[in-house]
Design a protein around this motif. Structure first.
Motif, PDB file in Angstrom:
ATOM      1  N   GLU A  59       3.186 -10.155   0.640  1.00 40.65           N
ATOM      2  CA  GLU A  59       4.164  -9.069   0.683  1.00 40.65           C
ATOM      3  C   GLU A  59       3.625  -7.758   1.221  1.00 40.65           C
ATOM      4  N   GLY A  99      10.555  -2.906   8.787  1.00 38.50           N
ATOM      5  CA  GLY A  99       9.913  -4.194   9.031  1.00 38.50           C
ATOM      6  C   GLY A  99      10.209  -5.203   7.933  1.00 38.50           C
ATOM      7  N   ASP A 100       9.934  -6.456   8.233  1.00 39.05           N
ATOM      8  CA  ASP A 100      10.098  -7.537   7.266  1.00 39.05           C
ATOM      9  C   ASP A 100       8.746  -7.892   6.678  1.00 39.05           C
ATOM     10  N   ALA A 101       8.700  -7.987   5.357  1.00 33.97           N
ATOM     11  CA  ALA A 101       7.461  -8.367   4.683  1.00 33.97           C
ATOM     12  C   ALA A 101       7.370  -9.880   4.584  1.00 33.97           C
ATOM     13  N   SER A 146       0.530  -2.870   5.011  1.00 36.88           N
ATOM     14  CA  SER A 146       1.494  -1.815   4.673  1.00 36.88           C
ATOM     15  C   SER A 146       0.845  -0.439   4.535  1.00 36.88           C
ATOM     16  N   LEU A 192       8.114   0.761   6.545  1.00 35.13           N
ATOM     17  CA  LEU A 192       8.156  -0.207   5.459  1.00 35.13           C
ATOM     18  C   LEU A 192       9.556  -0.783   5.298  1.00 35.13           C
ATOM     19  N   TRP A 216       1.892  -7.411   3.929  1.00 27.69           N
ATOM     20  CA  TRP A 216       1.818  -7.465   5.389  1.00 27.69           C
ATOM     21  C   TRP A 216       3.228  -7.361   5.952  1.00 27.69           C
ATOM     22  N   VAL A 217       3.428  -6.411   6.851  1.00 25.01           N
ATOM     23  CA  VAL A 217       4.751  -6.066   7.358  1.00 25.01           C
ATOM     24  C   VAL A 217       4.796  -6.283   8.869  1.00 25.01           C
ATOM     25  N   THR A 218       5.924  -6.777   9.358  1.00 24.20           N
ATOM     26  CA  THR A 218       6.088  -6.940  10.805  1.00 24.20           C
ATOM     27  C   THR A 218       6.311  -5.578  11.451  1.00 24.20           C
TER      28      THR A 218
END
Length: 474
Positions: A217, A210-212, A198, A207, A219-221
């Motif tokens: 938590e 994306g999906d965490a 992130s 932030l 790390w975000v897609t």
């Protein structure tokens, strides 16, 4: 660190857990015993190749040495594997293991003198294999992990065969050659996204977009993130050609290793190389640089997070916020770089949903106060399709041994008729002169004590004995 697994149909696997490779035959003979008694036939009588004559660029040999002979490698006519204490460094029970437990003569002809008094070898093996399991039965491959570094608990003595391991992780530059050569598309490219830390996102609004990961938590897609775009579409790997390649899945790593004629290392092989001779209870250390747990010392040997608050405060005290060049930090005693820190590395084995990574990365701490403690026993598992900005890999290969063979039955009605293949790859059904070392044996085969009718004709085929266990990463 655990990252969310992909929501996609499981990748089809070519199960390579094959114990033998088919070798064709050409001559039919009567009597299996006659073949085994013929000393002129078979490769079992050939001497082992000299391991001192085998070397590979940027790979280091790990095996027993004759230290009194200027580190001359011990040949395969002796027990030349490595025995060491494997597992977490936080469990001090390794100090109860005696040095004599690491002596290699326990595997030799005099091994019986080490058996407990009044017990046979069979009784001891039965106790080890079928003894009482504390806490009930465990699934195959179960590993009890230490909460700080994820290392195996309790530490135990293990043995690995001699092998070669890359001196440093595979870089962006080397992985790029592979991609361009076969037009390879990584799994992150196929999925269209990958995990990014992130605090490394180029825009704050990403932030929210994306999906965490619910288990990690921070790390975000990020759509469009892959090895060439480590932080997303606006980033580039340029000026990071000598950094470890990241955003590669377990399959991507295995495909690369196969392309260069190597394989992924086993985790016991990896830890043996990481400990670099510190294998016994008297010289075993917690970190690759020793027992010193201050950041001033650690920053000189490994790329870790440092004193800042994770994940928003990285003071770059070691000079790097993310990955670092593979040879930036000094090597260990055997010459390996980045065995601790920089990036986690994929290992051979495990299951598709729980592939193994070793070595810790730049987001980890010294004491395990956040993420994993970056010890020599640091270990974690990830889904095989996970791609993220702190996971890379390096390759290994087994030391060459002589070729040995076994004989097994072959059902031609079920598996097809046996054919011969010459040295040029040409397959032929007609026996030719000069292939006396390969045989097809007809034998009467039946199941049970009584058999009515004609016996079923079966052939025995000669197969190459595998010396290493091959996992199903491909």
């Amino acid at each position: 660190m655990m990252l969310q697994r992909r929501s996609r149909p499981p990748t089809s696997l070519l199960l390579a857990a094959v114990t033998c490779t088919l070798i064709p035959f050409i001559v039919e003979v009567n009597g299996y015993e006659n073949i085994l008694d013929d000393e002129e036939i078979g490769a079992n009588i050939d001497p082992h190749p000299d391991p001192n004559e085998e070397n590979y660029d940027n790979m280091i040999y790990v095996g027993r040495m004759h230290h009194e002979k200027d580190n001359h490698r011990i040949g395969f006519d002796e027990d030349n594997g490595i025995k060491y204490i494997y597992g977490t460094g936080f469990d001090l029970s390794h100090k109860d293991i005696e040095e004599k437990d690491l002596h290699h003569e326990k595997y030799g002809p005099d091994a019986f003198h080490d058996l407990p008094q009044g017990k046979t070898r069979e009784e001891v093996l039965k106790e080890r294999r079928h003894g009482k399991v504390e806490g009930g039965p465990k699934p195959f491959g179960y590993v009890e992990e230490h909460p700080l570094d994820g290392g195996s608990v309790p530490p135990k003595v293990v043995r690995v065969q001699p092998f070669f391991l890359d001196a440093f992780p595979v870089t962006n530059k080397e992985f790029g050659k592979f991609v361009r050569s076969i037009y390879y598309e990584t799994e992150a490219e196929q999925f269209g996204w990958s995990f990014v830390l992130s605090s490394f996102l180029p825009k704050a609004k990403m932030l929210d977009e994306g999906d965490a990961d619910p288990e990690a938590e921070h790390w975000v897609t990020v759509d469009g993130a892959y090895w060439r775009r480590p932080e997303g579409p606006s980033s580039t790997y340029k000026h990071r050609e000598n950094h470890p390649v990241v955003h590669v899945s377990h399959r991507d790593a295995a495909e690369y290793c196969q392309w260069v004629g190597k394989r992924l290392p086993g985790e016991r092989e990896y830890e043996a190389a990481a400990r670099a001779g510190h294998w016994g209870p008297n010289n075993r250390t917690l970190y690759s640089w020793g027992e010193e747990d201050t950041w001033d010392v650690a920053s000189k040997f490994a790329n870790l997070w440092g004193n800042g608050s994770f994940p928003w405060e990285n003071k770059a005290e070691d000079g790097w916020r993310g990955t670092s060049p593979v040879k930036h930090y000094p090597p260990n005693a055997m010459g390996f770089h980045d065995m601790t820190g920089n990036v986690w590395e994929w290992m051979r084995g495990g299951k598709h949903k729980t592939r193994i990574v070793r070595g810790a990365s730049y987001v980890d701490s010294l004491d395990g106060s956040f993420n994993h403690a970056a010890t020599l026993g640091a270990r974690s598992t990830l889904h095989g399709t996970t791609t993220t900005g702190n996971v890379g890999f390096r390759c290994a290969r087994s030391a060459t041994q002589r070729t040995e063979y076994d004989w097994v039955y072959h059902d031609e009605e079920r598996h097809g008729k046996l054919v011969i293949e010459d040295e040029f790859g040409k397959r032929d059904m007609i026996p030719e002169k000069g292939w006396e070392d390969q045989f097809a044996i007809e034998d009467d085969f039946f199941d049970g004590d009584e058999f009515d009718g004609e016996p079923v004709k079966m052939r025995k085929k000669k197969v190459k004995r595998k010396r290493t266990t091959v996992s199903s990463e491909l």
